[in-house]
Motif scaffolding. Structure first.
Motif, PDB file in Angstrom:
ATOM      1  N   LYS A   1      -8.392   2.305  -5.718  1.00 27.45           N
ATOM      2  CA  LYS A   1      -9.435   2.984  -5.839  1.00 27.45           C
ATOM      3  C   LYS A   1      -9.611   4.357  -6.400  1.00 27.45           C
ATOM      4  O   LYS A   1      -9.140   4.604  -7.457  1.00 27.45           O
ATOM      5  CB  LYS A   1     -10.571   2.679  -5.013  1.00 27.45           C
ATOM      6  CG  LYS A   1     -12.240   3.535  -5.314  1.00 27.45           C
ATOM      7  CD  LYS A   1     -12.732   2.771  -4.640  1.00 27.45           C
ATOM      8  CE  LYS A   1     -14.414   3.587  -4.817  1.00 27.45           C
ATOM      9  NZ  LYS A   1     -14.536   5.368  -5.094  1.00 27.45           N
ATOM     10  N   ASP A   2      -8.368   4.794  -4.909  1.00 25.55           N
ATOM     11  CA  ASP A   2      -7.703   6.553  -5.725  1.00 25.55           C
ATOM     12  C   ASP A   2      -6.526   6.497  -7.016  1.00 25.55           C
ATOM     13  O   ASP A   2      -6.908   7.169  -8.013  1.00 25.55           O
ATOM     14  CB  ASP A   2      -7.164   6.394  -4.765  1.00 25.55           C
ATOM     15  CG  ASP A   2      -7.478   7.235  -3.660  1.00 25.55           C
ATOM     16  OD1 ASP A   2      -8.727   6.934  -4.078  1.00 25.55           O
ATOM     17  OD2 ASP A   2      -7.464   7.084  -2.768  1.00 25.55           O
TER      18      ASP A   2
ATOM     19  N   ASN B   1      -7.946  -5.512   1.810  1.00 27.39           N
ATOM     20  CA  ASN B   1      -7.672  -4.865   2.940  1.00 27.39           C
ATOM     21  C   ASN B   1      -8.012  -3.716   2.612  1.00 27.39           C
ATOM     22  O   ASN B   1      -7.863  -3.229   1.123  1.00 27.39           O
ATOM     23  CB  ASN B   1      -6.256  -5.269   2.800  1.00 27.39           C
ATOM     24  CG  ASN B   1      -4.872  -4.274   2.880  1.00 27.39           C
ATOM     25  OD1 ASN B   1      -4.982  -3.154   2.970  1.00 27.39           O
ATOM     26  ND2 ASN B   1      -4.752  -4.612   4.330  1.00 27.39           N
ATOM     27  N   GLU B   2      -8.643  -3.005   3.201  1.00 31.28           N
ATOM     28  CA  GLU B   2      -9.004  -1.903   3.432  1.00 31.28           C
ATOM     29  C   GLU B   2      -8.139  -0.873   2.274  1.00 31.28           C
ATOM     30  O   GLU B   2      -7.959   0.424   1.380  1.00 31.28           O
ATOM     31  CB  GLU B   2      -9.818  -1.371   4.263  1.00 31.28           C
ATOM     32  CG  GLU B   2     -11.432  -2.191   4.392  1.00 31.28           C
ATOM     33  CD  GLU B   2     -11.795  -1.084   5.419  1.00 31.28           C
ATOM     34  OE1 GLU B   2     -12.229   0.329   5.244  1.00 31.28           O
ATOM     35  OE2 GLU B   2     -12.317  -1.984   6.441  1.00 31.28           O
TER      36      GLU B   2
ATOM     37  N   GLU C   1     -13.608   3.744 -13.484  1.00 29.49           N
ATOM     38  CA  GLU C   1     -14.510   3.836 -12.950  1.00 29.49           C
ATOM     39  C   GLU C   1     -15.358   3.152 -12.101  1.00 29.49           C
ATOM     40  O   GLU C   1     -13.919   1.525 -12.740  1.00 29.49           O
ATOM     41  CB  GLU C   1     -16.150   4.047 -13.827  1.00 29.49           C
ATOM     42  CG  GLU C   1     -16.730   5.544 -13.860  1.00 29.49           C
ATOM     43  CD  GLU C   1     -18.267   5.176 -14.980  1.00 29.49           C
ATOM     44  OE1 GLU C   1     -18.546   4.205 -14.764  1.00 29.49           O
ATOM     45  OE2 GLU C   1     -17.563   6.037 -16.158  1.00 29.49           O
ATOM     46  N   VAL C   2     -14.315   2.535 -10.832  1.00 32.73           N
ATOM     47  CA  VAL C   2     -14.282   2.057 -10.218  1.00 32.73           C
ATOM     48  C   VAL C   2     -15.674   1.299  -9.602  1.00 32.73           C
ATOM     49  O   VAL C   2     -15.836   2.228  -8.451  1.00 32.73           O
ATOM     50  CB  VAL C   2     -13.268   2.484  -9.192  1.00 32.73           C
ATOM     51  CG1 VAL C   2     -12.763   0.829  -8.570  1.00 32.73           C
ATOM     52  CG2 VAL C   2     -11.826   2.324 -10.420  1.00 32.73           C
ATOM     53  N   VAL C   3     -15.507  -0.400  -8.618  1.00 28.83           N
ATOM     54  CA  VAL C   3     -16.588  -0.417  -7.959  1.00 28.83           C
ATOM     55  C   VAL C   3     -15.595  -1.514  -6.569  1.00 28.83           C
ATOM     56  O   VAL C   3     -14.751  -1.867  -7.764  1.00 28.83           O
ATOM     57  CB  VAL C   3     -18.042  -1.339  -8.756  1.00 28.83           C
ATOM     58  CG1 VAL C   3     -18.422  -1.918  -7.630  1.00 28.83           C
ATOM     59  CG2 VAL C   3     -18.555   0.057  -8.898  1.00 28.83           C
ATOM     60  N   THR C   4     -16.351  -0.776  -5.577  1.00 25.79           N
ATOM     61  CA  THR C   4     -15.021  -2.170  -4.732  1.00 25.79           C
ATOM     62  C   THR C   4     -16.125  -3.163  -4.459  1.00 25.79           C
ATOM     63  O   THR C   4     -17.222  -2.615  -3.934  1.00 25.79           O
ATOM     64  CB  THR C   4     -14.282  -1.326  -4.001  1.00 25.79           C
ATOM     65  OG1 THR C   4     -15.551  -0.716  -3.217  1.00 25.79           O
ATOM     66  CG2 THR C   4     -13.347  -1.035  -4.369  1.00 25.79           C
ATOM     67  N   ALA C   5     -15.397  -4.181  -4.136  1.00 24.68           N
ATOM     68  CA  ALA C   5     -16.144  -5.408  -2.979  1.00 24.68           C
ATOM     69  C   ALA C   5     -15.052  -5.920  -1.689  1.00 24.68           C
ATOM     70  O   ALA C   5     -13.634  -5.905  -2.275  1.00 24.68           O
ATOM     71  CB  ALA C   5     -16.662  -6.744  -3.863  1.00 24.68           C
TER      72      ALA C   5
ATOM     73  N   VAL D   1       0.355  -1.415  -0.108  1.00 26.45           N
ATOM     74  CA  VAL D   1       0.114   0.041  -0.056  1.00 26.45           C
ATOM     75  C   VAL D   1       0.992   1.313  -0.030  1.00 26.45           C
ATOM     76  O   VAL D   1       0.458   2.465  -0.899  1.00 26.45           O
ATOM     77  CB  VAL D   1      -0.878   0.013   0.705  1.00 26.45           C
ATOM     78  CG1 VAL D   1      -1.835   1.179   1.220  1.00 26.45           C
ATOM     79  CG2 VAL D   1      -1.853  -1.654   0.937  1.00 26.45           C
ATOM     80  N   LEU D   2       1.779   1.364   0.818  1.00 23.32           N
ATOM     81  CA  LEU D   2       2.375   2.596   1.060  1.00 23.32           C
ATOM     82  C   LEU D   2       3.233   2.499  -0.439  1.00 23.32           C
ATOM     83  O   LEU D   2       3.364   3.595  -1.025  1.00 23.32           O
ATOM     84  CB  LEU D   2       4.093   2.184   1.866  1.00 23.32           C
ATOM     85  CG  LEU D   2       4.870   3.123   2.681  1.00 23.32           C
ATOM     86  CD1 LEU D   2       4.313   4.221   3.546  1.00 23.32           C
ATOM     87  CD2 LEU D   2       5.369   2.866   3.890  1.00 23.32           C
ATOM     88  N   SER D   3       3.820   1.603  -0.704  1.00 24.48           N
ATOM     89  CA  SER D   3       5.069   1.585  -2.576  1.00 24.48           C
ATOM     90  C   SER D   3       3.566   2.341  -3.479  1.00 24.48           C
ATOM     91  O   SER D   3       3.978   3.174  -4.387  1.00 24.48           O
ATOM     92  CB  SER D   3       4.944   0.113  -2.885  1.00 24.48           C
ATOM     93  OG  SER D   3       5.343   0.527  -3.473  1.00 24.48           O
TER      94      SER D   3
END
Lengths: 507, 132
Positions: B24-25, B16-17, B33-37, A294-296
């Protein structure tokens, strides 16, 4: 006379010709011996010898009765341990050989001179005296040694030592057996040794099986759980030895048992600890990897973020911060990957995914990635790569190997030139990395490919896993890695890889 | 939200949020366009709304319903769903995930390199908003 007779040796004459017997008696008396008796057959000779216990017997071989002199001497030897001199008129070999088997002290050929008789008697008496003394001594020594051995066996508490008859019934039981098995000797002697096995083992015929093995192979050996009298178990090292006499006849069995429970438990605990460590390593590295990735990704995103760009470029301060942060994340990523690789290697799960790979391009790419690092370490990197060295390899793992080798030159040999050579020779790709660093002492050269081993002072960073992982990754692809090094001159790492493993194996 | 269901939507399945948020970002920044699960179950629900995502980025180790179970559910619904849906597995699970990836369109080894991730997405999806 009395005091004289005490010093005189007494002699029994066995001779069926009366005149000869009397003649000998006269001679003996003249020589100062005591004649304890004269008999003319074997039976009387044994009776007389038993009664009077003479110091010596003069025995004619040809005598009356159904025993000849040789047989008579044999009987007397067994019963009384009295030395015998044979007297014979016949010097034939067969008779003399027969006489020798009985073990006489000497023989005289008739007729003989008185002086010959004298010499023979004195020699035999002297011989007998020395022999008897020796025999007494060795008997005493034997008794002492047997006693010591018995004490050693009886009171040995470390080992259960017991003997069994041919059927496996216990006939002796020592202190160690009592301590280890829990039975006293009164409880166990006469019982069959199958009592030491579990009900299940008895049903399946294990006790008989073990004895049969001991009988046919000479011994039966195993390590297993055994049960004490109170039902508790212990880890036993057992040896059953077949006891055979010198004719090869089975006389019984000897069993030696050691209680190795604590050794076994230590071993098991150690195994458990190793497994726990590897599991921990695996979980920890997985857990560490997620936040790092994530950091990377976040850092890489920040580097692309248009908001931070001034005239399409990052502000140089921010750019530098991101660059340094990214570098450190890479280092963290690599460390975590090393730990993960180790846990995979430990679990035998180092995966190799081969695809057609141009090693030349792969090495060139890695070298390119290292350009800045080499510049700042003041290393001049010379690449001599043969074009297109293609094979079926795991490109990710090979990239890791080259990276590890180059990282080592950065760490250990800064400020000196490094040369990479890649060649394809026959069915092999050969990659060498030569540095001019401090070199590796001979005794450490094989150790550096082991886990957690480093040839350096602790001031050099790293986990000591790079070359170990490199070796495992190369070996998993059928290749090899080796080092040639001289202290003060530098090191040469050489990687050889088969170009096509399948073909290589078929050839 | 009104764009959900429109062709060109990415479905990201990741428990992992922080990572999910990052993907997503990143992808939204690139104009997707992104949908998440957060697990297979949520992904199945999302698929009821967006019938034809341009790509499903699938993590394997997840609570409630993991990636393998998710693939099994798809197969149960229809044998060819698994091949008609563009799925790329993004996992650190190693061999077991790679094995599973043989029945789908691709595999990205975690930790994902940003360029590899964007290149992969580019192959399947077209950004709806022009970036930069």
């Amino acid at each position: 006379m009395n005091s004289e007779s005490k010093n005189k040796s007494s002699i029994l004459i066995v001779e069926d010709e009366n005149i000869v017997a009397l003649d000998i008696e006269q001679g003996l008396k003249r020589l100062g011996y005591l004649v304890s008796g004269i008999v003319n057959n074997g039976k009387d000779a044994i009776k007389e010898a038993t009664a009077t216990k003479p110091d010596l017997i003069l025995m004619d071989i040809q005598i009356q009765g159904n025993m000849d002199g040789i047989e008579t001497a044999d009987q007397i030897q067994k019963l009384l341990n009295i030395p015998v001199i044979f007297l014979t008129a016949y010097a034939d070999e067969a008779t003399l050989q027969k006489a020798k088997v009985v073990g006489p002290y000497g023989y005289l050929l008739k007729p003989f001179e008185e002086s010959e008789l004298h010499t023979a008697i004195e020699v035999v008496l002297q011989k007998h005296k020395t022999f008897s003394a020796k025999e007494t001594l060795s008997k005493e020594a034997l008794a002492l040694s047997e006693e010591r051995f018995k004490l050693f066996v009886d009171f040995n508490k470390e080992y259960a030592l017991y003997m069994m008859d041919k059927e496996g019934n216990v006939v002796s039981w020592n202190a160690g057996a009592e301590r280890i098995e829990g039975f006293t000797s009164d409880e166990i002697i006469g019982k069959n040794f199958s009592i030491f096995y579990s009900e299940e083992e008895r049903q399946s015929g294990r006790p008989e099986h073990d004895l049969a093995i001991a009988k046919s192979e000479g011994k039966f050996e195993e390590e297993n759980w055994r049960y004490r009298k109170d039902g508790t178990k212990f880890w036993a090292s057992t040896v059953i030895t077949a006891l055979k006499d010198k004719n090869g006849q089975l006389r019984g069995f000897g069993e030696v048992i050691r209680d190795l429970t604590s050794v076994k438990l230590n071993e098991e605990n150690l195994q458990k600890a190793i497994i726990a460590r590897d599991e921990f390593l695996s979980i920890a590295s997985h857990e560490l990897r997620t936040p790092i990735s994530v950091l990377s990704l976040q850092l890489q995103m920040a580097q692309r973020e248009p908001e931070f760009k001034i005239d399409g470029k990052h502000s140089s301060r921010l750019e530098k911060s991101l660059l340094i942060a990214m570098k450190q994340v890479k280092i963290l990523e690599n460390l975590i990957n090393e730990l993960l690789d180790i846990s995979r290697i430990q679990a035998g799960r180092l995966e190799i995914h081969t695809v057609k790979t141009d090693l030349s391009k792969l090495v060139a790419d890695v070298c390119h990635d290292f350009e800045d690092a080499f510049n700042s370490a003041n290393i001049q990197l010379e690449c001599d790569l043969q074009d297109r060295v293609e094979g079926n390899w795991d490109s990710f793992r090979l990239g890791q190997v080259v990276t590890n080798l180059l990282t080592n030159t950065l760490k250990y040999a800064p400020g000196k030139p490094v040369k990479i050579v890649l060649r394809s020779i026959k069915h092999m790709a050969i990659l060498t990395v030569q540095d001019h660093g401090p070199g590796i002492p001979h005794e450490l050269q094989s150790k550096i490919f082991q886990r957690f081993e480093r040839a350096s002072s602790p001031s050099i960073s790293g986990l000591g896993l790079g070359l170990y992982i490199a070796r495992k990754a190369i070996e998993a692809q059928g290749g090899a890695i080796e080092v040639e090094s001289e202290v003060g001159k530098g090191s040469l790492f050489k990687v050889t890889l088969p170009l096509n493993r399948q073909e290589e194996e078929l050839l | 939200m009104n764009q959900i269901g429109k062709c060109g939507t990415l479905l990201i399945v990741e428990d992992n949020e922080a990572l999910l948020e990052t993907y997503k970002d990143l992808l939204e920044l690139e104009g997707y366009e992104v949908v998440t699960a957060k697990n297979g179950q949520e992904a199945l629900k999302a698929l009821e709304i967006i019938k034809h995502p341009c790509l499903i980025l699938l993590d394997m180790f997840m609570p409630i319903m993991d990636g393998w179970e998710f693939l099994d559910h798809l197969k149960l619904r229809s044998e060819d769903l698994i091949t008609s849906l563009p799925i790329v597995i993004c996992s650190a699970a190693g061999a077991s995930a790679e094995e599973a990836s043989k029945q789908v369109r691709g595999y990205i080894r975690k930790p994902a390199d940003i360029d590899l991730l964007l290149d992969t997405v580019k192959k399947f999806c077209r950004p709806s908003v022009a970036n930069d």
